[in-house]
Each structure stands twice: as structure tokens, then as C-alpha cells.
Design an enzyme around this catalytic site. Structure first.
Site, mmCIF file in Angstrom:
data_model
loop_
_atom_site.group_PDB
_atom_site.id
_atom_site.type_symbol
_atom_site.label_atom_id
_atom_site.label_comp_id
_atom_site.label_asym_id
_atom_site.label_seq_id
_atom_site.Cartn_x
_atom_site.Cartn_y
_atom_site.Cartn_z
ATOM 1 N N PHE A 165 12.982 5.398 11.241
ATOM 2 C CA PHE A 165 11.698 4.842 10.828
ATOM 3 C C PHE A 165 10.761 6.011 10.537
ATOM 4 C CE2 PHE A 165 7.509 2.938 11.270
ATOM 5 C CZ PHE A 165 7.666 1.826 10.462
ATOM 6 N N LYS A 220 17.032 4.780 2.032
ATOM 7 C CA LYS A 220 17.867 4.673 3.232
ATOM 8 C C LYS A 220 19.069 3.799 2.880
ATOM 9 C CE LYS A 220 14.315 3.566 6.321
ATOM 10 N NZ LYS A 220 13.792 3.011 7.589
ATOM 11 N N LYS A 242 0.807 -1.198 0.000
ATOM 12 C CA LYS A 242 0.000 0.000 0.000
ATOM 13 C C LYS A 242 0.854 1.268 0.000
ATOM 14 C CE LYS A 242 -3.290 -2.373 3.061
ATOM 15 N NZ LYS A 242 -3.710 -2.463 4.476
ATOM 16 N N GLY A 243 2.113 1.117 0.442
ATOM 17 C CA GLY A 243 2.949 2.278 0.760
ATOM 18 C C GLY A 243 3.085 3.342 -0.315
ATOM 19 N N ARG A 292 -1.024 6.703 7.252
ATOM 20 C CA ARG A 292 -0.635 6.784 5.842
ATOM 21 C C ARG A 292 -1.141 8.087 5.223
ATOM 22 N NH1 ARG A 292 1.225 1.708 4.037
ATOM 23 N NH2 ARG A 292 0.325 -0.087 5.081
ATOM 24 N N ASP A 316 14.814 0.249 1.859
ATOM 25 C CA ASP A 316 15.492 0.111 3.131
ATOM 26 C C ASP A 316 16.558 -0.985 2.936
ATOM 27 O OD1 ASP A 316 14.817 0.701 6.258
ATOM 28 O OD2 ASP A 316 15.281 -1.407 6.006
ATOM 29 N N ASP A 318 7.449 3.401 -2.008
ATOM 30 C CA ASP A 318 7.616 4.506 -1.056
ATOM 31 C C ASP A 318 9.062 4.638 -0.603
ATOM 32 O OD1 ASP A 318 7.459 2.064 0.299
ATOM 33 O OD2 ASP A 318 5.989 2.728 1.766
#
Ligand code: 5GP
Ligand code: MG
Length: 179
Positions: free
Chosen positions: A153, A132, A44-45, A166, A104, A101
Site C-alpha cells: 500500500f 501492481k 483525486k489520486g 497526497r 491495483d 495514479d
């Protein structure tokens, strides 16, 4: 942790995001002007970022959505990626741009790109709002990056905290400081 009681530090403001998304959209429009652009958004990000980004792209673009397993409620990746919902489109011969999104560990992006390669696209690249790089577990440099950030985070603009936040229109980090 109850994030409502903590100080929120804004990392990317709404204005920062509007400006950067327009720059990325312009760059992508130029780079793909003679290609067959197919944007694949990871849910969903990336739903908000994708919606804003494609409206800054001024060449024809097809859109698809994919859902992979994510962190759930934990802040650490399990390392095991599952496709929960695949694209239904035939992408053979198209120039895929995967939009997410954040990268990481980059395990998700690297898994998704390999998965999509097996569908015979003409090319495949990726675009992320946030990167990141210090967290990498696999060697992957995103082709288009909105903002490089430190090992924090982050929440908002599509990124979740638990199942919520969100819809916050900017990207923030929850500090340990009480309000
Ligand atoms: P990776 O596979 O690169 O480790 O992580 C990819 C996914 O983990 C991202 O698409 C995102 O859903 C989630 N993720 C990674 N870092 C963060 C973060 O700082 N905040 C939130 N909310 N999700 C993150
Ligand atoms: Mg994600």
C-alpha cells in the site's frame, strides 16, 4: 495505525519521478503527434501526476477530469465503482488517454475505459504512474506505466492515506517498524 510513528520506505523518489515522467511525456508526444489527444485525469489520486505529465507533453492536448468512487479509508477496493463526477466535454473523435495514479485490481480503470468508450472516442488508452500487476481482478495491461511495484500500500505524490499525505512529493510505503 499512526503512520507518523512508523518508518517510511521511499519507493519512487522525486528524482525517479521527474525522470520517468519526462520519458513518458516524450513517448506520448511521439505516439500522439498526428492524433487528437484528450487526457482524462482521474481525481483525486492522479492530480499531481497529471499536472507533471502534461507539462512534459509538447503537442496540443485537451484535459478533462473525472471522479470515481474509491477505496475511501479502506485499503481494499469494494469492487463497485461509481461515477461521482463525469467529464463535461464532448470527446467524440478524440484520442483519449486516461491517466490514473495506480492500477491495483484494475476494476476502476476497466470501468472508466468502458464508460468513456460509450462516448465514441477515436481511440482510448491509459497511463498510470504505478502498476501492481499481482493484484489484478480483471485482465488489463496499462498502455503506459511509470513504475511497476510489489503488492504494497503506497502513499504520496497524489496517493492518500486516509484523507492526508497526497502532498508528499515522493511515493512511499509505511513499514511496521517504529521510528
Ligand atoms: P483498482 O480499481 O485498480 O483496484 O484501484 C484503483 C484505485 O484505488 C486507485 O486509483 C487508487 O485511488 C486506489 N489505490 C489502489 N492501490 C492503492 C495504494 O497502494 N495506495 C493508495 N493510496 N491508493 C490505492
Ligand atoms: Mg484513484
Amino acid at each position: 495505525m499512526d503512520i507518523e510513528t512508523k518508518v517510511w520506505e521511499t519507493l519512487c523518489s522525486e528524482e525517479d519521478i521527474v525522470r520517468r515522467t519526462a520519458e513518458l511525456g516524450k513517448q506520448i508526444s511521439e505516439d500522439y503527434k498526428d492524433k487528437k489527444l484528450f487526457v482524462i485525469s482521474l481525481l483525486k489520486g492522479s492530480f499531481i501526476f497529471t499536472a507533471d505529465l502534461v507539462r512534459k507533453i509538447d503537442i496540443p492536448v485537451k484535459l478533462g477530469f473525472m471522479t470515481t468512487s474509491s477505496y475511501g479509508h479502506s485499503e481494499e477496493s469494494s469492487g463497485k465503482i461509481n461515477v461521482l463526477a463525469d467529464i463535461n466535454d464532448d470527446v467524440e473523435g478524440y484520442d483519449i488517454l486516461v491517466v490514473d495514479d495506480i492500477t491495483d485490481s484494475a476494476l476502476t480503470m476497466s470501468f472508466v475505459m468502458n464508460h468513456l468508450k460509450s462516448k465514441n472516442p477515436a481511440s482510448i488508452k491509459c497511463c498510470v504512474l504505478l502498476d501492481k500487476p499481482v493484484r489484478r481482478k480483471v485482465d488489463l495491461v496499462p498502455d503506459y506505466v511509470g513504475f511497476e511495484i510489489d503488492d504494497k500500500f503506497v502513499v504520496g505524490y497524489g496517493l492518500n492515506y486516509g484523507d492526508y499525505y497526497r502532498n508528499v512529493p515522493y511515493v512511499f510505503n509505511v513499514t511496521n517498524q517504529d521510528r
